[in-house]
Scaffold this motif. Structure first.
Motif, PDB file in Angstrom:
ATOM      1  N   ILE B 538       0.841  -1.198   0.000  1.00 40.49           N
ATOM      2  CA  ILE B 538       0.000   0.000   0.000  1.00 40.49           C
ATOM      3  C   ILE B 538       0.880   1.253   0.000  1.00 40.49           C
ATOM      4  CG2 ILE B 538      -1.815   1.254   1.282  1.00 40.49           C
ATOM      5  CD1 ILE B 538      -2.595  -1.470   2.485  1.00 40.49           C
ATOM      6  N   ASP B 539       0.413   2.265  -0.690  1.00 36.10           N
ATOM      7  CA  ASP B 539       1.116   3.548  -0.752  1.00 36.10           C
ATOM      8  C   ASP B 539       1.308   4.107   0.668  1.00 36.10           C
ATOM      9  OD1 ASP B 539       1.722   6.241  -2.217  1.00 36.10           O
ATOM     10  OD2 ASP B 539       0.159   6.730  -0.746  1.00 36.10           O
ATOM     11  N   PRO B 540       2.484   4.634   0.970  1.00 37.77           N
ATOM     12  CA  PRO B 540       2.763   5.087   2.349  1.00 37.77           C
ATOM     13  C   PRO B 540       1.801   6.158   2.870  1.00 37.77           C
ATOM     14  CG  PRO B 540       4.782   5.142   1.023  1.00 37.77           C
ATOM     15  CD  PRO B 540       3.665   4.789   0.096  1.00 37.77           C
ATOM     16  N   LEU B 541       1.323   7.029   1.997  1.00 44.59           N
ATOM     17  CA  LEU B 541       0.377   8.051   2.446  1.00 44.59           C
ATOM     18  C   LEU B 541      -0.962   7.410   2.791  1.00 44.59           C
ATOM     19  CD1 LEU B 541      -0.536  11.012   2.859  1.00 44.59           C
ATOM     20  CD2 LEU B 541      -1.092  11.086   0.417  1.00 44.59           C
ATOM     21  N   GLU B 542      -1.423   6.576   1.878  1.00 39.00           N
ATOM     22  CA  GLU B 542      -2.712   5.909   2.083  1.00 39.00           C
ATOM     23  C   GLU B 542      -2.652   5.011   3.323  1.00 39.00           C
ATOM     24  OE1 GLU B 542      -3.866   3.808  -1.494  1.00 39.00           O
ATOM     25  OE2 GLU B 542      -5.337   2.670  -0.324  1.00 39.00           O
ATOM     26  N   PHE B 543      -1.540   4.301   3.461  1.00 41.15           N
ATOM     27  CA  PHE B 543      -1.369   3.398   4.600  1.00 41.15           C
ATOM     28  C   PHE B 543      -1.473   4.169   5.915  1.00 41.15           C
ATOM     29  CE2 PHE B 543       1.232   1.010   7.684  1.00 41.15           C
ATOM     30  CZ  PHE B 543       0.632  -0.238   7.595  1.00 41.15           C
ATOM     31  N   ARG B 544      -0.830   5.326   5.967  1.00 46.27           N
ATOM     32  CA  ARG B 544      -0.893   6.133   7.192  1.00 46.27           C
ATOM     33  C   ARG B 544      -2.320   6.608   7.445  1.00 46.27           C
ATOM     34  NH1 ARG B 544       4.340   6.920   5.598  1.00 46.27           N
ATOM     35  NH2 ARG B 544       5.902   6.955   7.266  1.00 46.27           N
ATOM     36  N   LEU B 545      -2.955   7.133   6.401  1.00 44.99           N
ATOM     37  CA  LEU B 545      -4.322   7.654   6.594  1.00 44.99           C
ATOM     38  C   LEU B 545      -5.264   6.549   7.056  1.00 44.99           C
ATOM     39  CD1 LEU B 545      -4.529  10.108   3.550  1.00 44.99           C
ATOM     40  CD2 LEU B 545      -4.415  10.727   5.983  1.00 44.99           C
TER      41      LEU B 545
END
Ligand code: FES
Ligand code: FES
Lengths: 160, 724
Positions: B538-545
């Protein structure tokens, strides 16, 4: 051995009786009471002690005083005329190109040396010319902008 | 007004003991209107104040409207480049309705200013602002009352602008602060909750304001501790061992015979020489032969991490929730990684300095210290004299970053001055600065995470050695988690204070470094979040959100990502990285873009965006300057800074072998703040720096596939990681 050394400091003739191998930095700060020039390392690594010798930006900690007999020195105290700041000083204030201010006199003097040699430097030329002056507070980008601003004003010869 | 009358005034309003020296100091302040109150009374400020029960009850003046109409603002805080000389003047000017240029900041003078524990921890704006605002609001009320009396009108009819009090609908009926205060001395204590302005009424708070001290600093007029020159002053140079922690055995000073006017000082373990010329003192010090007994070297900069892990066995749980076993079972991917961070120097451009003199047995000192009141106490204890016999004066600091809270140079200077009976100046050399700096400790972080097939974090195990708890409260939503601090048993406080059998595990002094510990732990956490996101695909930004629970953090991250343009096209060899963190009440998100030269491993930072939720931003311009500074300094620890040593022998001695960020490595920086003008101000001087390591490590990985789990992320480590 003490010797008498005479030179011009900020347009004034001065003479000091000191050991000839004292650094110019010590002489300016300790014997001539011009404390605007700072000690940051004493090793030529940081630029806090930068001054102009015959219009050339120089690390005053790396120069021995007997070598400056008859030369012309300008320190940070010699830039403003009365209340009127030099364009570089003014640009540093306008853009807040400083935090603790300890590197600032050296930065300004190095910038002046740079602009005397190259009145219209590109951003990269500024970076190259300023590279060995260190600022731990991290004001580099503002300093670059300030030098660009000052160059513009100095070239327009606008009196500020 | 007679002093006993003033006393009466105090006691009628403040029923707490007042220390005698505090009463005495009021006499020194002169005339005008003085607003005082007690730290213990700060509950009046509705939780806005720093109201620690352990705080000594202390009666203090916070501001004085002088007889010439100018205003003195007293604060025990110091100015070291963080800009509070401007932001504190701003809040005072706001509440008192005066132009900011008529405020004089009196800072860190132990005889004039309120007691203050020290300028650190990004506390000033959080805790000093409300106090000064309250004092100014109180002063405003007093001035209005006095003006009403003088002008013979109702106080409701009056208003203040720019230091002039006038009748609202007849501006010709007016008076000034100077007229009202002339010939008066009124001491007023804060007795009720003052009515402070709301954000709608702000004229100065929130307005970008240029630094109040800038002109002095660009003209060379600003004075630092080493710029003070006293009559008959001598310069001291301390004779140092090669290895930190060495004990003095024997001194052979016969070499000093060659120097005229030199004097040797020997006070217990301190050996120094003094001379009227600093360079002669330096030269002479080299001729003093001291035999030292050096402690045995236990580790070097490579072996230190193993050493720490092997020797620190006890731990305590800082935070836990759920069940780790369940976390393990419900996760489809488990990732375990060890992260390391070497020692870092503060490296301010101004080295530690102090200038002092004794007058009988009263010591006066100018000192580069973040803790003037702490220095006073240390000096009084060391010299065995009463607190009142030590006076620390106001002075600028050439940077501090947490390194100037220990005051070793102050003690050395005072001992030397006492011994020789002359005014003394002591300025540490760059080498001394590197040796006696209290480094940010090397830290080790073992992280284990688990994620399920939907990309939800189910497990988080965080074991922290030598980085402390600051900022480690988990803001990701992980049902099963545990954070442990590795400490010797019965050691209280953060793990960076680690001692084994009462000896520090570190080979030299360690201490607070701009956001203590939080740089190390944030680097580990955010690197690991990226590694976990990658494992989950998963994309790091999406994963964090997807995995965040803290709303402020989510908003801050989105703001950063939008400003940065996370989805914009990447150039060849470039990479993007994210890191989030929390420090001093402030949420931080940094997005970084770097270019990595795959053949040399050299990293060029291209752009950094920093979004912060720091509550009310008093001086957005000042906050921006601070943030840019934090990010720029942070690039140093992320990419270059690493103290090299063998045991207590520090090999990094100057800027040639300890690289900090330079002009050419400073990227474009953009700072954005969440607009929350009605909330409390939070810390600003430190938070931004914590995310630099993580954001850069993640961006480097994105650029070239090198995952470096140790900062600094050096070219060698990048090349080694690429090969793997
Ligand atoms: S003091 Fe001269 S270069 Fe640092
Ligand atoms: S402003 Fe502090 S070192 Fe440059």
């Amino acid at each position: 051995m003490k010797q008498t050394i005479s030179f011009k400091l900020n347009d004034q003739n001065v003479s000091v009786d000191v050991n000839g191998d004292e650094s110019l930095l010590t002489v300016i700060r300790t014997y001539l009471d011009k404390t605007g020039t700072k000690f940051g390392c004493g090793l030529g690594d940081c630029g806090a002690c930068t001054i102009l010798i015959d219009n050339e930006a120089t690390r005053s900690c790396m120069v021995i005083v007997e070598d400056i007999e008859g030369k012309e020195i300008i320190t940070i105290e010699g830039l403003a005329s009365g209340e009127i700041l030099h364009p570089i000083q003014k640009a540093f204030v306008t853009l807040d190109a400083l935090q603790c201010g300890f590197c600032t006199p050296g930065m300004i003097m190095n910038a002046l040396g740079l602009l005397i040699k190259n009145p219209t430097p590109t951003r990269d030329e500024i970076i190259y010319g300023m590279e060995e002056n260190l600022c731990r507070c991290g004001s580099y980008n503002r300093i670059i902008d300030a030098i660009q601003l000052a160059a513009k004003e100095m070239n327009q010869k606008v009196k500020i | 007004m007679k002093p006993n009358k003033i006393d009466q005034l105090y006691f009628s309003d403040v029923n707490e003991p007042i220390r005698l020296d505090r009463r005495e100091f009021l006499k020194k302040l002169g005339g005008g209107i003085i607003v005082v109150f007690c730290l213990g009374k700060l509950s009046l400020l509705d939780g806005w104040g720093q109201n620690d029960a352990a705080d000594e009850l202390n009666f203090n003046a916070y501001l004085r409207v002088k007889e010439d109409g100018r205003v003195d603002c007293y604060t025990g805080k110091i100015e070291m480049g963080q800009g509070i000389i401007t932001s504190l003047a701003q809040v005072l000017a706001e509440e008192l309705e005066v132009p900011i240029s008529s405020v004089d900041m009196i800072m860190g003078d132990t005889e004039l200013c309120p007691y203050d524990a020290g300028t650190w921890g990004s506390l000033t704006t959080r805790f000093a602002d409300p106090v000064i605002r309250a004092a100014a609001a109180e002063a405003r009320e007093i001035l209005i009352d006095l003006a009403a009396e003088k002008l013979n009108v109702n106080k409701e009819e009056l208003t203040i602008e720019e230091g002039v009090i006038f009748v609202k609908n007849n501006t010709t009926i007016k008076t000034t602060f100077a007229e009202i205060t002339k010939g008066k001395k009124i001491v007023q204590s804060l007795s009720k909750k003052p009515s402070i302005k709301t954000s709608k009424e702000f004229k100065i708070i929130g307005k970008p304001t240029i630094s109040a001290d800038a002109v002095d600093k660009v003209t060379g007029k600003a004075m630092y501790s080493g710029d003070i020159k006293l009559p008959n002053m001598v310069y001291a140079t301390v004779v140092r061992p090669a290895v930190y922690g060495s004990k003095k055995l024997k001194v052979d000073a016969s070499g000093l015979a060659a120097f005229e006017g030199i004097q040797l000082i020997e006070e217990e373990d301190l050996v120094a020489v003094i001379h009227a010329d600093p360079e002669i003192a330096n030269k002479a010090a080299k001729k003093v032969k001291v035999s030292w007994e050096a402690p045995e070297a236990r580790a070097d900069n490579e072996s230190i991490f193993q050493y720490l892990e092997a020797h620190i066995k006890d731990s305590n749980v800082y935070e836990e929730a759920g069940n780790l076993e369940i976390g393990n079972k419900t996760s489809t991917k488990i990732i375990k990684t060890a992260y390391q961070d070497g020692y870092k120097a503060h490296a301010p451009i101004e080295t530690h300095a102090a200038t002092c003199y004794f007058e009988k047995d009263k010591l006066t000192m100018w000192v580069s210290s973040q803790t003037p009141f702490g220095t006073r106490e240390q000096l009084a204890n060391t010299l065995n004299i009463p607190l009142e016999n030590v006076h620390i004066k106001q002075i600028f600091l050439g940077g501090g970053f947490g390194g100037k809270i220990y005051n070793q140079q102050a003690i050395e200077a005072a001992k030397i001055a006492k011994s020789c009976g002359k005014p003394v100046q002591l300025v540490w050399s760059r080498k001394e600065e590197f040796m006696y700096d209290r480094f940010r400790p090397a830290a080790l972080m073992n992280v284990k995470s688990g994620v399920d097939d939907k990309g939800k974090l189910n497990l988080w195990e965080f074991d922290i050695y030598c980085a402390g708890t600051r900022g480690t409260k988990l803001f990701y939503d992980v049902p099963n988690n545990r954070t442990r601090m590795f400490n010797e048993k019965n050691v209280r406080g953060d793990s960076h204070t680690n001692r084994l059998n009462n000896v520090s595990v570190h080979p030299f002094g360690t201490g607070a470094w701009r956001a203590p510990g939080n740089n190390s732990t944030t680097f580990a956490r955010e690197s690991h979040i990226d590694t976990t996101a990658l494992a989950a695909g998963i994309d790091p930004l999406e994963f964090r959100l997807n995995n965040l629970k803290n709303v402020d953090m989510i908003v801050t991250l989105k703001l950063a990502a939008e400003t940065f343009g996370w989805t914009r096209k990447k150039e060849d060899g470039h990479g993007y990285g994210i890191a989030l963190g929390e420090d001093a009440g402030t949420c931080v998100a940094i997005l970084a873009e770097v270019f990595v030269d795959k053949s040399t491993g050299e990293v060029t930072p291209i752009k950094m965006v920093c979004a912060q939720d720091m509550g009310q931003v008093v001086n957005p311009h000042g906050a921006t300057v601070q943030t840019e500074g934090g990010l720029t300094m942070g690039l140093g620890y992320a990419l270059y800074e690493d103290v090299e040593f063998v045991g207590g022998k520090v090999k990094s001695k100057n800027f040639k072998n300890y690289t900090i960020t330079k002009f050419s490595k400073t990227p474009e920086i953009e700072c954005v703040f969440r607009d929350k003008m009605d909330s409390k101000p939070q810390g600003g001087g430190e938070p931004a720096i914590i995310c630099v390591g993580g954001a850069i490590a993640n961006a480097v990985f994105d650029a070239c596939g090198a995952r470096v789990n140790r900062i600094p992320v050096t070219p060698e480590r990048i090349l080694a990681a690429i090969k793997k």
